[in-house]
Each structure stands twice: as C-alpha cells, then as structure tokens.
Design a protein around this motif. Structure first.
Motif, short mmCIF file in Angstrom:
data_model
loop_
_atom_site.label_atom_id
_atom_site.label_comp_id
_atom_site.label_asym_id
_atom_site.label_seq_id
_atom_site.Cartn_x
_atom_site.Cartn_y
_atom_site.Cartn_z
N VAL A 232 0.77 -1.27 -0.03
CA VAL A 232 0.23 0.06 0.07
C VAL A 232 1.02 1.34 -0.19
CG1 VAL A 232 -1.77 1.46 1.32
CG2 VAL A 232 -1.96 -1.22 0.94
N THR A 233 1.96 1.32 0.86
CA THR A 233 2.74 2.47 1.00
C THR A 233 3.81 2.55 -0.08
OG1 THR A 233 4.14 1.32 2.73
CG2 THR A 233 2.23 2.44 3.28
N PHE A 234 4.57 1.72 -0.32
CA PHE A 234 5.75 1.85 -1.20
C PHE A 234 5.83 2.30 -2.39
CE2 PHE A 234 9.60 -0.91 1.17
CZ PHE A 234 9.13 -0.17 2.47
N LEU B 51 -7.21 8.87 8.29
CA LEU B 51 -7.40 7.53 9.01
C LEU B 51 -8.65 7.16 9.72
CD1 LEU B 51 -5.78 5.38 10.50
CD2 LEU B 51 -5.19 7.05 12.43
N PHE B 52 -9.49 8.38 10.29
CA PHE B 52 -10.76 7.79 10.74
C PHE B 52 -11.80 7.71 9.77
CE2 PHE B 52 -8.58 9.91 14.60
CZ PHE B 52 -9.16 8.97 15.72
N PRO C 138 -12.41 -1.33 9.62
CA PRO C 138 -11.21 -1.13 10.11
C PRO C 138 -10.19 -2.32 9.53
CG PRO C 138 -12.68 -0.82 11.80
CD PRO C 138 -13.34 -1.68 10.64
N SER C 139 -9.09 -1.92 9.12
CA SER C 139 -7.94 -2.95 8.92
C SER C 139 -6.65 -2.27 8.68
CB SER C 139 -8.40 -3.62 7.36
OG SER C 139 -8.54 -2.65 6.54
N LEU D 46 -2.82 3.32 4.23
CA LEU D 46 -3.42 4.11 3.21
C LEU D 46 -3.27 5.56 3.50
CD1 LEU D 46 -4.31 4.40 0.21
CD2 LEU D 46 -6.88 4.12 0.99
N SER D 47 -3.44 5.82 4.92
CA SER D 47 -3.56 7.40 5.34
C SER D 47 -2.15 8.09 5.28
CB SER D 47 -4.06 7.26 6.66
OG SER D 47 -3.02 6.73 7.67
#
Length: 452
Positions: free
Chosen positions: A366-368, A409-410, A417-418, A424-425
C-alpha cells in the motif's frame, strides 16, 4: 568532486560536480542515521535477552517522552545548519565564529535544563503516558538516568549541525560510530557483568553519547580556522541566536507535534489486535531502508542550499534542486518496487510468524509504490529551510501529517477497520504535503526572482 579539504574534512558544496558532491556528502549522513538506529537496537537486544519483557517495556515507555524532549533541539540543529552554511558559503568567518560559540553554549544550557526537567518530572510524564504500574518504577529509574545524558545529546546534535554546514558530514559519523562501539561494550559490562538492570542500559547511552559530543567539541576546537570553537561566553551573539530560532523553532515544533500525532495513529493500530500491532512494528523497521536515505538526502540539501545561497550560486542551486527532486524520486520509486519483490525474503529476518509477515507485506504494497511522494516533500521542504524559510513548511507538514492524515485515518477506519486502511493514510498525507510544498517552493522562487 569539488573543494574537499582532507586536513579538515571540509567539503565545499559550492564547487565541482553537483550530483557527486551531494551524494558524497549524503552518504555519511546516512551512516550516522544507521548508527543511531543501531544504538536502540543493541539496547533492546541486550535488555530483551538479559532482563526480560518488563525491562523492554520500561524502556519503550520512555521512548516517546525522550523524542518529544529532544525534538526542539533537533530543530535547532536544522537552524544551525542553515545559517552556518550560509556564513561559510559567503566566507563570513567572523559571523560563523560567533554562531559556533553561541550554539555551543545553547547546547550546554539547553541540555542542562532538559536534564533538570527530566530528573524532576519523569514520574509525571510517565503517568501522563499511562505507563502500567508493573513497570512504572523501572521506567522512572531508566528515564532519569537517560535524561542525565541530555547535555551530551543536545550538544552533539547542534555541533554536528555546524560541521555538516561546513561540508563535513564524515566527522560526526565517525564519532557516533565509535560512540556506538562504546555503547555495545558498556551494555555488556553493565548488564552481563555487573547485572545493573535498566539503569545499566541508560548509563551505556550516557557514556556513548558523551564520547560523541566531546569528540565533536574537540574537533571544532582544534580547527586551524578563524571560526574554531573557543568556549568563550563573551563571543556569543544574540543576533545569531535569534536567526537560528527563526528556523529552529518551527522545525522543532514540527517534530514534537508529529511525534504526538503518532500516538493517535498508534491508538488506532492497537484496536486491530496483536497481529496488526506486530505487523506495523515490523513495517516501521523495514521502512527505515527507504526512509533513512531520504532523510539523509534532505539534510544534504539543507547544507547544499545554505552554502550556495551564501555564495550567490543561483544556477547551481536550480541544478541541485532538479537533480535531487527528479533523480531522488526516480531512485526511490525503483528501490521501492525492488523491495516489494524482495520483501518475502526480507521479512524472514524480522519475524517467523507467517500471519505477521503476510500482513506486513500488504502494508508495504500500500505504501511503498507512493513513497516517492515523501522524497519530493523532503527535497522541497529542505530547500525552503536552506533559504531560512521554516515557518510555512512547518505549517504544511503539520496540517498534512497531523490534520489530513488523521482525518483520512478515521474516515478509512469508520466502516471496515483494517491494517491496509491505516497504511493508506500515509501516502494520502505525503501526496497532499508534497503538492502544497511544491507550491510554496514555486512562490519562494518567484519572490526571490523579483528581488534579484
């Protein structure tokens, strides 16, 4: 490679190949960051193997408090770097001498104040953090001894900022490396031989950091230059101090606020269960492979801009900016794709739990792919700080990381929630911050062009 003085390890970033100069300057900065990570890793290994879970938790409970307390002075180190590099690039050695004397006493006095605050208020801080009663006494003892090293920690960071501004990124790394060796031996002696408990780990940190700080002080004192350190309070300058504050305070406040915002993010991670907590713990370790080189690049950009701003090398600055932003982003993207491919093998080093490894891999995916946004952000932000513009970059970073990231995030966690929603935030906030910082950079360039 440009003007490199072997005798003083000083690297003039105003001459020679731009790309090669920045790379050679950034590599020791990366080495310093890796050594800093080694400090904490070695401490945790010794404590985990010899003292057990409670001792490890006691040290962990103090980590955020220490980060917050020294965050302000880490920001001051950025301010020191900016104006010392500017004086050095412009050959204003009298002002540089005053700055060095000023920052030396700032480190001594500031570190002493942090030590006093830590000794007196450690129980209060740990209570605010909700430290469990079972580890509270251990955490207090560890934190109080650790805070005794604040003069050394703060002085090292500030004076290293001076050396890096002079183009010498190698000397701070070397003193930190030898300090790391002292840390390992001290951990062994205090914990394995004398059975001192968490206090031994804190004393090991005190000795290693003091060695590094004293080494940098002696190096600056022995310079055969008119700006060498002379430890005279009368040479301090209020003007230099206020200039440093203009950049240092925003950078320090940014560090503290982002650290505090991480508490909120961690609280959401904690709701997902033990496997998710362990997965993010592993992810944050793996992420350092990408994060630390980007931070080193940003630190190099600050010194590069500062020196060339002082020398009036505008075309060189533009060339360096293009190289760092586009080249750095491309390398980051390529490195991240390669790491994603190799991640199943890398994760075996960090965990033997198949569920944790699988979840960590999902977070990485997701982040890289979007981590190049962080490179763009760091380059633009460091560029503006190099020009002495620190307030607006602070606002952008704080709003993006503490505002948009937490809102995202929220929102993402509201329905399903996962771990991947938490992950992803991060790229969302990087992208927003990078775009906003790019606009600040363009505006700063336009305003500077009008003045010229």
């Amino acid at each position: 490679m440009g003007g490199y003085d072997l005798k003083n390890n000083s690297h003039t970033l105003t001459k020679g190949s731009v790309g090669k100069g920045i790379l050679l300057f950034a590599l020791p900065l990366l080495g310093s960051s890796l050594i800093q990570q080694l400090y904490s890793t070695v401490d945790l290994i010794f404590v985990g193997q010899l003292l057990g879970t409670k001792a490890s938790a006691a040290i962990g409970a103090s980590g955020l408090i220490v980060t917050c307390m020294i965050g302000f002075f880490n920001g001051m180190a950025v301010g020191t770097n900016v104006f010392a590099a500017r004086h050095y690039g412009a050959r204003r050695f009298e002002q540089l001498k005053k700055l060095i004397q000023t920052i030396f006493w700032t480190g001594i006095i500031g570190g002493f104040l942090l030590t006093v605050i830590g000794l007196v208020l450690s129980p209060v801080f740990l209570t605010w953090m909700g430290t469990p009663e079972s580890i509270f006494p251990l955490a207090v003892r560890y934190l109080r001894i650790y805070m005794a090293s604040m003069i050394s920690v703060v002085s090292y960071n500030l004076l290293s900022g001076v050396l890096r501004a002079l183009g010498d990124s190698r000397t701070p790394m070397l003193y930190q490396f030898f300090g790391g060796i002292i840390n390992v031996f001290a951990d062994f002696i205090f914990l394995y031989v004398f059975h001192m408990g968490v206090e031994g780990t804190a004393f090991a940190t005190l000795f290693s950091q003091t060695f590094a700080a004293v080494g940098v002080m002696i190096h600056l004192y022995r310079l055969k230059e008119p700006y060498a350190l002379r430890i005279r309070f009368s040479d301090c300058s209020l003007k230099e101090f206020t200039d440093i504050l203009k950049v240092g305070v925003p950078a320090g406040v940014q560090s503290i606020i982002i650290t505090l915002s991480n508490i909120i993010i961690q609280s959401q991670i904690n709701t997902l269960g033990v496997t998710s907590v362990a997965s993010f713990t592993v992810y944050f370790r793996v992420e350092l492979i990408i994060y630390l080189p980007i931070v080193a690049l940003g630190q190099a950009v600050v010194s590069f801009i500062g020196q060339n701003y002082g020398a009036g090398n505008w075309e060189r600055i533009k060339k360096g900016n293009r190289l760092c932003i586009f080249g750095g982003s491309l390398i980051t993207f390529a490195a991240c794709i390669l790491l994603i491919i190799a991640m199943p093998v890398i994760l075996n080093v960090f965990t033997k739990d198949a569920a944790v490894a699988a979840q960590t891999l999902e977070i990485v995916k997701v982040t890289f792919p979007f981590y190049f946004f962080y490179t763009v952000l760091e380059c633009f932000s460091s560029n503006l700080r190099g020009f002495g513009k620190a307030f607006l970059p602070m606002i952008v970073t704080v709003i993006s990381f503490c505002g948009f990231r937490i809102v995202a995030l929220f929102a993402l966690m509201a329905k399903n929630p996962s771990p991947d929603k938490v992950a992803l935030s991060y790229p969302i906030s990087w992208g927003i911050a990078a775009a906003a910082m790019a606009m600040l950079y363009v505006r700063n360039n336009r305003n500077r062009s009008r003045k010229i």
